[in-house]
Design a protein around this motif. Structure first.
Motif, PDB file in Angstrom:
ATOM      1  N   ASN A   1       0.689  -1.165   0.074  1.00 39.33           N
ATOM      2  CA  ASN A   1      -0.117  -0.041  -0.012  1.00 39.33           C
ATOM      3  C   ASN A   1       0.868   1.084  -0.139  1.00 39.33           C
ATOM      4  OD1 ASN A   1      -1.848   1.757   0.550  1.00 39.33           O
ATOM      5  ND2 ASN A   1      -2.800   1.278   2.148  1.00 39.33           N
ATOM      6  N   GLN A   2       0.795   1.927  -1.173  1.00 38.60           N
ATOM      7  CA  GLN A   2       1.723   3.029  -1.269  1.00 38.60           C
ATOM      8  C   GLN A   2       0.752   4.356  -1.204  1.00 38.60           C
ATOM      9  OE1 GLN A   2       4.456   3.059  -4.335  1.00 38.60           O
ATOM     10  NE2 GLN A   2       4.718   0.924  -4.354  1.00 38.60           N
ATOM     11  N   ILE A   3      -0.553   4.255  -0.669  1.00 39.53           N
ATOM     12  CA  ILE A   3      -1.387   5.601  -0.663  1.00 39.53           C
ATOM     13  C   ILE A   3      -0.814   6.589   0.202  1.00 39.53           C
ATOM     14  CG2 ILE A   3      -3.578   6.313  -0.055  1.00 39.53           C
ATOM     15  CD1 ILE A   3      -4.561   3.533  -0.667  1.00 39.53           C
ATOM     16  N   ASN A   4      -0.033   6.042   1.280  1.00 42.42           N
ATOM     17  CA  ASN A   4       0.057   7.360   2.362  1.00 42.42           C
ATOM     18  C   ASN A   4       1.797   7.582   2.155  1.00 42.42           C
ATOM     19  OD1 ASN A   4      -2.214   7.276   3.784  1.00 42.42           O
ATOM     20  ND2 ASN A   4      -1.863   5.271   4.579  1.00 42.42           N
TER      21      ASN A   4
ATOM     22  N   TYR B   1       6.202   9.238   4.996  1.00 42.85           N
ATOM     23  CA  TYR B   1       5.024   8.402   5.308  1.00 42.85           C
ATOM     24  C   TYR B   1       4.772   9.275   6.834  1.00 42.85           C
ATOM     25  CZ  TYR B   1       2.003   4.852   7.240  1.00 42.85           C
ATOM     26  OH  TYR B   1       1.058   4.267   7.903  1.00 42.85           O
ATOM     27  N   LYS B   2       3.593   9.661   6.416  1.00 42.79           N
ATOM     28  CA  LYS B   2       3.122  10.511   7.619  1.00 42.79           C
ATOM     29  C   LYS B   2       4.124  11.293   8.373  1.00 42.79           C
ATOM     30  CE  LYS B   2      -0.736   7.133   8.751  1.00 42.79           C
ATOM     31  NZ  LYS B   2      -1.427   6.381   9.958  1.00 42.79           N
ATOM     32  N   ASN B   3       4.656  12.104   7.482  1.00 40.53           N
ATOM     33  CA  ASN B   3       5.931  12.983   7.911  1.00 40.53           C
ATOM     34  C   ASN B   3       6.969  12.112   8.518  1.00 40.53           C
ATOM     35  OD1 ASN B   3       4.325  15.574   7.466  1.00 40.53           O
ATOM     36  ND2 ASN B   3       3.049  15.389   9.402  1.00 40.53           N
ATOM     37  N   ILE B   4       7.107  10.926   8.417  1.00 37.56           N
ATOM     38  CA  ILE B   4       8.173  10.345   8.535  1.00 37.56           C
ATOM     39  C   ILE B   4       9.213  10.127   7.623  1.00 37.56           C
ATOM     40  CG2 ILE B   4       9.000   8.246   9.568  1.00 37.56           C
ATOM     41  CD1 ILE B   4       6.674   7.810  11.448  1.00 37.56           C
ATOM     42  N   TYR B   5      10.259  10.552   7.335  1.00 35.18           N
ATOM     43  CA  TYR B   5      11.030  10.376   6.320  1.00 35.18           C
ATOM     44  C   TYR B   5      11.824   9.063   6.317  1.00 35.18           C
ATOM     45  CZ  TYR B   5      10.871  15.112   4.314  1.00 35.18           C
ATOM     46  OH  TYR B   5      10.503  16.335   3.810  1.00 35.18           O
TER      47      TYR B   5
ATOM     48  N   GLN C   1      21.186 -11.738   5.284  1.00 33.06           N
ATOM     49  CA  GLN C   1      20.922 -10.384   5.918  1.00 33.06           C
ATOM     50  C   GLN C   1      19.293 -10.025   5.684  1.00 33.06           C
ATOM     51  OE1 GLN C   1      23.463  -8.511   7.237  1.00 33.06           O
ATOM     52  NE2 GLN C   1      25.034 -10.211   6.661  1.00 33.06           N
ATOM     53  N   ILE C   2      18.501  -9.955   6.709  1.00 29.39           N
ATOM     54  CA  ILE C   2      17.115  -9.706   6.474  1.00 29.39           C
ATOM     55  C   ILE C   2      16.980  -8.273   6.795  1.00 29.39           C
ATOM     56  CG2 ILE C   2      14.973 -10.187   7.352  1.00 29.39           C
ATOM     57  CD1 ILE C   2      15.687 -12.999   8.296  1.00 29.39           C
ATOM     58  N   LEU C   3      16.669  -7.372   5.754  1.00 32.47           N
ATOM     59  CA  LEU C   3      16.477  -6.129   5.857  1.00 32.47           C
ATOM     60  C   LEU C   3      15.022  -5.648   5.689  1.00 32.47           C
ATOM     61  CD1 LEU C   3      17.584  -2.945   5.527  1.00 32.47           C
ATOM     62  CD2 LEU C   3      17.553  -3.271   3.049  1.00 32.47           C
ATOM     63  N   ILE C   4      14.509  -5.122   6.910  1.00 33.17           N
ATOM     64  CA  ILE C   4      13.246  -4.476   6.991  1.00 33.17           C
ATOM     65  C   ILE C   4      12.973  -3.225   6.644  1.00 33.17           C
ATOM     66  CG2 ILE C   4      11.171  -4.321   8.680  1.00 33.17           C
ATOM     67  CD1 ILE C   4      11.828  -6.835   9.967  1.00 33.17           C
ATOM     68  N   GLY C   5      12.248  -2.854   5.481  1.00 35.81           N
ATOM     69  CA  GLY C   5      12.346  -1.460   5.018  1.00 35.81           C
ATOM     70  C   GLY C   5      13.294  -1.427   4.039  1.00 35.81           C
ATOM     71  N   TYR C   6      12.670  -1.213   2.815  1.00 34.52           N
ATOM     72  CA  TYR C   6      13.159  -0.844   1.354  1.00 34.52           C
ATOM     73  C   TYR C   6      13.481   0.566   1.224  1.00 34.52           C
ATOM     74  CZ  TYR C   6      14.484  -1.237  -3.281  1.00 34.52           C
ATOM     75  OH  TYR C   6      14.899  -0.944  -4.690  1.00 34.52           O
ATOM     76  N   GLY C   7      12.102   1.269   1.205  1.00 34.82           N
ATOM     77  CA  GLY C   7      11.933   2.835   1.055  1.00 34.82           C
ATOM     78  C   GLY C   7      12.532   3.081  -0.325  1.00 34.82           C
ATOM     79  N   ASN C   8      13.577   3.764  -0.598  1.00 35.03           N
ATOM     80  CA  ASN C   8      14.003   4.241  -1.960  1.00 35.03           C
ATOM     81  C   ASN C   8      15.261   3.388  -2.569  1.00 35.03           C
ATOM     82  OD1 ASN C   8      13.020   6.902  -0.841  1.00 35.03           O
ATOM     83  ND2 ASN C   8      12.499   6.882  -2.916  1.00 35.03           N
ATOM     84  N   GLY C   9      15.524   2.416  -1.627  1.00 33.75           N
ATOM     85  CA  GLY C   9      16.391   1.237  -2.117  1.00 33.75           C
ATOM     86  C   GLY C   9      18.058   1.604  -1.694  1.00 33.75           C
TER      87      GLY C   9
ATOM     88  N   ILE D   1      16.279   2.773   8.833  1.00 38.11           N
ATOM     89  CA  ILE D   1      16.195   3.927   9.570  1.00 38.11           C
ATOM     90  C   ILE D   1      14.701   4.387   9.553  1.00 38.11           C
ATOM     91  CG2 ILE D   1      16.815   6.341   9.870  1.00 38.11           C
ATOM     92  CD1 ILE D   1      19.533   5.391   8.276  1.00 38.11           C
ATOM     93  N   ASN D   2      14.145   4.710  11.115  1.00 37.01           N
ATOM     94  CA  ASN D   2      12.822   5.369  11.018  1.00 37.01           C
ATOM     95  C   ASN D   2      11.775   4.194  10.984  1.00 37.01           C
ATOM     96  OD1 ASN D   2      13.222   7.732  11.897  1.00 37.01           O
ATOM     97  ND2 ASN D   2      13.433   8.682   9.825  1.00 37.01           N
ATOM     98  N   TYR D   3      12.233   2.645  10.615  1.00 37.66           N
ATOM     99  CA  TYR D   3      11.177   1.760  10.362  1.00 37.66           C
ATOM    100  C   TYR D   3      10.753   1.307  11.731  1.00 37.66           C
ATOM    101  CZ  TYR D   3      10.118   1.265   5.341  1.00 37.66           C
ATOM    102  OH  TYR D   3       9.699   1.570   4.006  1.00 37.66           O
ATOM    103  N   GLU D   4      11.457   1.435  12.721  1.00 37.40           N
ATOM    104  CA  GLU D   4      10.816   1.360  14.041  1.00 37.40           C
ATOM    105  C   GLU D   4       9.664   1.860  14.159  1.00 37.40           C
ATOM    106  OE1 GLU D   4      13.789   2.420  13.631  1.00 37.40           O
ATOM    107  OE2 GLU D   4      15.302   0.919  14.630  1.00 37.40           O
ATOM    108  N   LYS D   5       9.495   3.256  13.721  1.00 34.67           N
ATOM    109  CA  LYS D   5       8.053   3.921  14.018  1.00 34.67           C
ATOM    110  C   LYS D   5       6.927   3.410  12.928  1.00 34.67           C
ATOM    111  CE  LYS D   5      10.499   8.047  15.368  1.00 34.67           C
ATOM    112  NZ  LYS D   5      11.163   9.326  14.806  1.00 34.67           N
ATOM    113  N   ILE D   6       7.698   2.901  11.738  1.00 38.45           N
ATOM    114  CA  ILE D   6       6.776   2.307  10.591  1.00 38.45           C
ATOM    115  C   ILE D   6       6.001   1.116  11.119  1.00 38.45           C
ATOM    116  CG2 ILE D   6       6.667   1.586   8.360  1.00 38.45           C
ATOM    117  CD1 ILE D   6       6.958   4.608   8.302  1.00 38.45           C
ATOM    118  N   ILE D   7       6.841   0.384  11.772  1.00 38.24           N
ATOM    119  CA  ILE D   7       6.355  -1.010  12.147  1.00 38.24           C
ATOM    120  C   ILE D   7       5.313  -0.936  13.197  1.00 38.24           C
ATOM    121  CG2 ILE D   7       7.134  -3.073  13.422  1.00 38.24           C
ATOM    122  CD1 ILE D   7       9.839  -3.010  12.314  1.00 38.24           C
ATOM    123  N   GLU D   8       5.302   0.177  13.873  1.00 39.51           N
ATOM    124  CA  GLU D   8       4.119   0.285  14.894  1.00 39.51           C
ATOM    125  C   GLU D   8       2.955   0.582  14.254  1.00 39.51           C
ATOM    126  OE1 GLU D   8       5.457   3.708  17.430  1.00 39.51           O
ATOM    127  OE2 GLU D   8       7.170   2.701  18.304  1.00 39.51           O
TER     128      GLU D   8
END
Length: 548
Positions: free
Chosen positions: A2-5, A20-24, A49-57, A117-124
């Motif tokens: 889901n890339q709506i937000n 994402y919701k003001n989180i870079y 190596q398990i990477l959670i969070g791709y973002g812009n790669g 980076i910042n995906y701890e907040k995204i996971i929540e």
């Protein structure tokens, strides 16, 4: 995904970054330098190596440049579809995650988990990522339990296998029990809730095929209930203690040849099978048996194997009872089971229960639960798998109904299972001939390992293998590989191979000399340990030869 937000912004150096919701998801100044610093800090050598969070790669690309050739990257992101060729997860249901983990993570894998980076907040804010992280942690815990079990028991399992070979000529394959009939099968396990179901078992006993999972046999016999089959796969001495006083003549044992060698002696009749983790033993076993073998999917519990056996026996419905997978009323097992103790360990895990509540469980029970779900999914058995425990941990994809309802629906007429008992005496001459052949072959393998160690230690250089040494080792390794085919040694070497894959990994800043020293130590460890196991195997075979 889901890339709506997600909003695409531009960093100070002109590179795109998602918000994402003001989180870079990356630095709004210099995402490349940020990715470089992040990977330098978080990277550790590991097979996965398990990477959670791709973002812009950016982090992914930096990590891809950092990893060694034998390492693999798995990228997980519930918001963005990673534009990569490596492994990634596209669906975040419980079953999809379990299938993905089964496909991509082996017991031998070491894992380095990186959360962008910042995906701890995204996971929540992402139930999908939360489910994945929980499932991954459960799998890591499960794999550690499996590794510890293999490390602790493999020597005993190998001894059991060798000593159980004397039964191979007379015992039958479970293939002979297969039936296309629509028989209702009940698998009785030793959980605390079993006690409340035993009156119904007695009432409908003639209308069900009853399988006792391991030590549950004692709980059933103490209530005057005889099963049609009892399954035992545990190779430990503790398991033997539950069977040592039993002398069973009227129903057979279903066993794998790595079960404790004393258990088979207490049953007049038995059928053998192999677990998937033991498949490398099959070619060797067939040299002793008069028949080919069948395999069942293993798990962390005999109950997992008993469930797989039940699906094998019938095209009909299969019910689980006494399968709490939790500390019901604070106890580990049902009354009458010698394992029954009150569990006072406060370090429990809370998971969804049978009734939608939260129940207390642990890593071992969760591993068993995952095995049930895997077997059910693998064999496409959802429509005929019923959890009738009426309590304990919820097992995904099983149909939850009361045991009474199951019996009233499916157990309406008398049923029976047909046994094929052996009618010939043990062929000791053929058995002894194969033993002598194995002993001679293994003594030759011992010589090869001794020669390999001598060649290895002749290497003078401290930074590389000398060409002459490499050629000699390659020639010896080729002979060893050929000689151990169709023997029990590949199985006996399981722990050695596991340790080589997991623990001999170089650090990220290792020098050439350090890399070579690690490689040399790895080879030396492998040859020495395999030599020791082969010598132990020959000692056991020589003892068996004298007993014939």
């Amino acid at each position: 995904m889901n890339q709506i937000n997600l909003i695409e912004d531009t960093s100070k150096i002109g590179l795109p970054v998602y918000r994402y919701k003001n989180i870079y998801l990356h630095s709004k100044y210099d995402p490349l330098k940020e990715a470089q610093r992040f990977v330098e800090k978080k990277y550790e050598a590991a097979s996965l190596q398990i990477l959670i969070g791709y973002g812009n790669g950016y982090i992914y690309e930096e990590l891809k440049n950092k990893i060694k050739k034998d390492e693999k990257i798995i990228v997980i992101d519930s918001f963005i579809s990673p534009n990569i060729a490596d492994s990634s997860l596209n669906e975040f249901t419980h079953q999809a995650i379990q299938d993905f983990l089964n496909q991509h993570i082996k017991v031998t894998d070491s894992i380095n988990l990186l959360i962008s980076i910042n995906y701890e907040k995204i996971i929540e804010d992402s139930p999908e990522l939360q489910l994945f992280v929980k499932s991954l942690n459960d799998r890591i815990r499960s794999n550690q339990i499996t590794e510890n079990t293999i490390t602790y028991f493999i020597s005993q399992w190998n001894e059991n296998y060798l000593k159980n070979l004397k039964y191979a000529y007379n015992d039958h394959s479970i293939r002979e029990l297969f039936s296309e009939k629509n028989l209702p099968v009940v698998v009785a396990s030793g959980g605390p809730s079993l006690t409340k179901q035993l009156d119904l078992v007695k009432q409908y006993r003639e209308s069900i095929i009853l399988i006792a999972a391991g030590t549950t046999i004692n709980s059933l016999l103490s209530q005057g209930i005889k099963p049609d089959l009892v399954v035992s796969v545990d190779g430990g001495e503790v398991n033997y203690q539950h069977f040592k006083d039993l002398k069973i003549t009227d129903f057979p044992l279903i066993y794998c040849p790595t079960v404790h060698y004393g258990i088979r002696e207490n049953f007049k009749h038995a059928y053998y099978c192999f677990l998937t983790m033991e498949e490398q033993l099959i070619p060797h076993y067939e040299k002793y048996a008069n028949d080919s073998v069948e395999t069942l999917i293993g798990g962390s519990s005999v109950a997992n194997v008993a469930y797989n056996l039940a699906l094998f026996l019938t095209n009909g419905p299969v019910a689980l009872i006494g399968q709490d997978l939790a500390f019901t009323d604070g106890f580990t097992h049902a009354k009458g089971n010698l394992n029954r103790i009150e569990n006072k360990n406060t370090e429990m895990l809370l998971r969804e229960g049978y009734y939608g509540d939260l129940v207390k469980t642990n890593g071992v029970f969760l591993q068993m639960k995952e095995a049930f779900e895997f077997i059910q999914s693998k064999l496409l058995a959802h429509n005929r798998s019923y959890n009738c425990t009426e309590g304990g941990l919820n097992i995904e994809s099983f149909q939850n109904i009361s045991f009474c309802e199951f019996l009233k629906t499916y157990a309406q007429k008398p049923v029976e299972i047909q046994y094929s008992y052996p009618t010939v005496e043990e062929n000791l001459t053929s058995y002894r001939r194969q033993l002598l052949k194995d002993i001679q072959q293994y003594e030759g393998i011992i010589i090869l390992f001794e020669r390999a160690l001598k060649v290895l230690k002749s290497n003078v250089s401290k930074v590389s293998y000398e060409e002459q040494v490499l050629k000699k080792l390659e020639k010896i390794d080729s002979k060893i590989k050929k000689e151990i085919q169709d023997t029990n040694l590949s199985y006996a070497f399981s722990t050695i191979n596991l340790h080589v894959l997991r623990y001999f990994r170089s650090s990220k800043n290792a020098s050439r000399e350090e890399e070579f020293a690690l490689s040399f130590k790895q080879s030396e460890y492998m040859y020495e340990e395999m030599l020791k196991v082969t010598r132990q195997t020959v000692d056991i075979l020589n003892t068996l030869k004298e007993e014939v």
